[in-house]
Write a protein that holds these residues in place. Structure first.
Motif, PDB file in Angstrom:
ATOM      1  N   SER A  11      -4.860  -0.563   9.317  1.00 20.97           N
ATOM      2  CA  SER A  11      -5.660  -1.580  10.010  1.00 20.97           C
ATOM      3  C   SER A  11      -4.892  -2.887  10.123  1.00 20.97           C
ATOM      4  O   SER A  11      -4.793  -3.471  11.196  1.00 20.97           O
ATOM      5  CB  SER A  11      -6.960  -1.882   9.249  1.00 20.97           C
ATOM      6  N   CYS A  12      -4.372  -3.355   8.992  1.00 17.04           N
ATOM      7  CA  CYS A  12      -3.876  -4.721   8.873  1.00 17.04           C
ATOM      8  C   CYS A  12      -2.369  -4.846   8.727  1.00 17.04           C
ATOM      9  O   CYS A  12      -1.866  -5.963   8.589  1.00 17.04           O
ATOM     10  CB  CYS A  12      -4.562  -5.388   7.686  1.00 17.04           C
ATOM     11  N   GLY A  13      -1.636  -3.757   8.732  1.00 17.21           N
ATOM     12  CA  GLY A  13      -0.188  -3.822   8.581  1.00 17.21           C
ATOM     13  C   GLY A  13       0.460  -4.586   9.726  1.00 17.21           C
ATOM     14  O   GLY A  13       0.131  -4.367  10.880  1.00 17.21           O
ATOM     15  N   VAL A  14       1.385  -5.476   9.378  1.00 15.56           N
ATOM     16  CA  VAL A  14       2.074  -6.313  10.365  1.00 15.56           C
ATOM     17  C   VAL A  14       3.563  -5.961  10.361  1.00 15.56           C
ATOM     18  O   VAL A  14       4.263  -6.226   9.385  1.00 15.56           O
ATOM     19  CB  VAL A  14       1.914  -7.816  10.039  1.00 15.56           C
ATOM     20  N   GLY A  15       4.025  -5.334  11.433  1.00 15.98           N
ATOM     21  CA  GLY A  15       5.452  -5.058  11.580  1.00 15.98           C
ATOM     22  C   GLY A  15       5.939  -3.783  10.933  1.00 15.98           C
ATOM     23  O   GLY A  15       6.886  -3.173  11.396  1.00 15.98           O
ATOM     24  N   ARG A  16       5.276  -3.386   9.843  1.00 14.93           N
ATOM     25  CA  ARG A  16       5.648  -2.144   9.148  1.00 14.93           C
ATOM     26  C   ARG A  16       4.381  -1.442   8.666  1.00 14.93           C
ATOM     27  O   ARG A  16       3.507  -2.081   8.086  1.00 14.93           O
ATOM     28  CB  ARG A  16       6.541  -2.422   7.931  1.00 14.93           C
ATOM     29  N   ILE A  17       4.327  -0.147   8.916  1.00 15.90           N
ATOM     30  CA  ILE A  17       3.213   0.685   8.448  1.00 15.90           C
ATOM     31  C   ILE A  17       3.799   2.013   7.973  1.00 15.90           C
ATOM     32  O   ILE A  17       4.971   2.314   8.224  1.00 15.90           O
ATOM     33  CB  ILE A  17       2.169   0.927   9.561  1.00 15.90           C
ATOM     34  N   TYR A  18       2.982   2.801   7.311  1.00 11.97           N
ATOM     35  CA  TYR A  18       3.431   4.136   6.921  1.00 11.97           C
ATOM     36  C   TYR A  18       3.556   5.008   8.163  1.00 11.97           C
ATOM     37  O   TYR A  18       2.840   4.829   9.146  1.00 11.97           O
ATOM     38  CB  TYR A  18       2.475   4.736   5.890  1.00 11.97           C
ATOM     39  N   ASP A  19       4.483   5.963   8.107  1.00 14.21           N
ATOM     40  CA  ASP A  19       4.890   6.695   9.309  1.00 14.21           C
ATOM     41  C   ASP A  19       3.970   7.832   9.745  1.00 14.21           C
ATOM     42  O   ASP A  19       4.227   8.489  10.741  1.00 14.21           O
ATOM     43  CB  ASP A  19       6.317   7.226   9.150  1.00 14.21           C
ATOM     44  N   GLY A  20       2.885   8.081   9.022  1.00 15.69           N
ATOM     45  CA  GLY A  20       1.951   9.124   9.429  1.00 15.69           C
ATOM     46  C   GLY A  20       2.211  10.476   8.791  1.00 15.69           C
ATOM     47  O   GLY A  20       1.473  11.426   9.028  1.00 15.69           O
ATOM     48  N   ALA A  21       3.240  10.580   7.961  1.00 19.58           N
ATOM     49  CA  ALA A  21       3.559  11.844   7.287  1.00 19.58           C
ATOM     50  C   ALA A  21       3.001  11.883   5.866  1.00 19.58           C
ATOM     51  O   ALA A  21       3.148  12.889   5.171  1.00 19.58           O
ATOM     52  CB  ALA A  21       5.071  12.055   7.267  1.00 19.58           C
ATOM     53  N   PHE A  22       2.386  10.792   5.415  1.00 17.70           N
ATOM     54  CA  PHE A  22       1.829  10.681   4.062  1.00 17.70           C
ATOM     55  C   PHE A  22       2.894  10.933   2.992  1.00 17.70           C
ATOM     56  O   PHE A  22       2.628  11.524   1.957  1.00 17.70           O
ATOM     57  CB  PHE A  22       0.616  11.612   3.893  1.00 17.70           C
ATOM     58  N   SER A  23       4.094  10.455   3.282  1.00 11.98           N
ATOM     59  CA  SER A  23       5.223  10.653   2.369  1.00 11.98           C
ATOM     60  C   SER A  23       5.678   9.344   1.733  1.00 11.98           C
ATOM     61  O   SER A  23       6.626   9.347   0.953  1.00 11.98           O
ATOM     62  CB  SER A  23       6.396  11.265   3.145  1.00 11.98           C
ATOM     63  N   GLY A  24       5.025   8.243   2.098  1.00 11.78           N
ATOM     64  CA  GLY A  24       5.431   6.939   1.586  1.00 11.78           C
ATOM     65  C   GLY A  24       6.539   6.296   2.409  1.00 11.78           C
ATOM     66  O   GLY A  24       7.027   5.224   2.060  1.00 11.78           O
TER      67      GLY A  24
END
Length: 151
Positions: free
Chosen positions: A105-118
């Motif tokens: 929701s609130c990540g700015v510029g960087r978020i997790y990649d959608g693979a749930f791997s960190g």
């Protein structure tokens, strides 16, 4: 001075795991400067419970690790949070939105990649995308400096 802030940063227990992301420096700076704070949690505003399943943006859609789409709730909550900001005076009145890093929701510029791997990737959360389209200044909590609240 008026800012919008992810509620979890101010100590609200609304994080996906039921905890918070209390940001002492931000809270103390707001208290010291008398800054008016608009608390937002798009995920809660969208009707999701606390705690809730961990979610990431997968191919443009917010999904849980189990593959369940929660995209509608995330986008509804983002719109409701934006509406609150607009009713509070919009980008002319709200000088900054200080939001939780890496969140879908609130990540700015960087978020997790959608693979749930960190693993992180370039991108913004769904609420951040709305804020940017409407002209708001958005700051990740990790980049907050108390001097930002000096008038």
């Amino acid at each position: 001075m008026k800012i919008a802030v992810s509620a979890c940063l101010m100590g609200e227990s609304c994080k996906y795991n039921g905890l918070d992301n209390y940001h002492r420096e931000l809270v103390e700076a707001c208290e010291r400067t008398g800054t008016e704070v608009l608390l937002v949690c798009p995920e809660v505003f969208g009707g999701l419970p606390t705690p809730r399943d961990l979610s990431e943006i997968v191919d443009g859609e917010v999904r849980t690790r189990e593959g369940v789409s929660v995209d509608r709730e995330f986008r509804l909550g983002a719109q409701r949070a934006l509406d609150m900001c607009e009713q509070a005076g919009g980008p002319d009145e709200i000088v900054a939105c200080i939001l939780q890093d890496l969140s879908p929701s609130c990540g700015v510029g960087r978020i997790y990649d959608g693979a749930f791997s960190g693993t992180l990737t370039a991108g913004n959360g769904v609420f951040v995308e709305l804020l940017l389209r409407h002209g708001y200044r958005v700051i990740p909590a990790s980049e907050f400096e108390p001097s930002m609240l000096q008038q």
